[in-house]
Design a protein around this motif. Structure first.
Motif, PDB file in Angstrom:
ATOM      1  N   ASP A  12       0.835  -1.209   0.000  1.00 53.93           N
ATOM      2  CA  ASP A  12       0.000   0.000   0.000  1.00 53.93           C
ATOM      3  C   ASP A  12       0.867   1.254   0.000  1.00 53.93           C
ATOM      4  O   ASP A  12       0.695   2.160   0.803  1.00 53.93           O
ATOM      5  CB  ASP A  12      -0.973   0.007   1.181  1.00 53.93           C
ATOM      6  N   THR A  51      -3.608   4.288   0.621  1.00 54.80           N
ATOM      7  CA  THR A  51      -5.070   4.316   0.514  1.00 54.80           C
ATOM      8  C   THR A  51      -5.706   4.883   1.777  1.00 54.80           C
ATOM      9  O   THR A  51      -6.710   5.579   1.706  1.00 54.80           O
ATOM     10  CB  THR A  51      -5.655   2.926   0.217  1.00 54.80           C
ATOM     11  N   ARG A  55      -7.523   8.290   0.777  1.00 52.97           N
ATOM     12  CA  ARG A  55      -8.945   8.013   0.547  1.00 52.97           C
ATOM     13  C   ARG A  55      -9.850   9.210   0.866  1.00 52.97           C
ATOM     14  O   ARG A  55     -10.711   9.552   0.057  1.00 52.97           O
ATOM     15  CB  ARG A  55      -9.393   6.790   1.331  1.00 52.97           C
TER      16      ARG A  55
END
Length: 74
Positions: A12, A51, A55
């Motif tokens: 990630d 993320t 986000r």
């Protein structure tokens, strides 16, 4: 100058790099690392847990604007 952007789903991690060599790296915030050349110029950066961090910004920017019409109703 074009930058290379890579996302590594297994960790990630989002990495952006200009292609110029980095002389050092500094973690400027938790999970955000900036790569600097020998003159102290930014040549890239890495965002860990991308993320999670991005986000909220992506959701805010991806919301569709309200539909508008240029035609008047009679």
């Amino acid at each position: 100058m074009e930058a290379e952007v890579h996302y590594f789903a297994d960790s990630d991690t989002l990495s952006v790099w200009t292609g110029k060599p980095a002389a050092e790296a500094d973690e400027i915030a938790d999970g955000i690392i900036v790569d600097l050349d020998s003159d102290g110029n930014v040549v890239g950066f890495t965002i860990e847990h991308a993320t999670v961090l991005l986000r909220p910004m992506l959701k805010a920017n991806l919301k569709a604007p309200a539909a508008t019409s240029s035609r008047s109703q009679k």
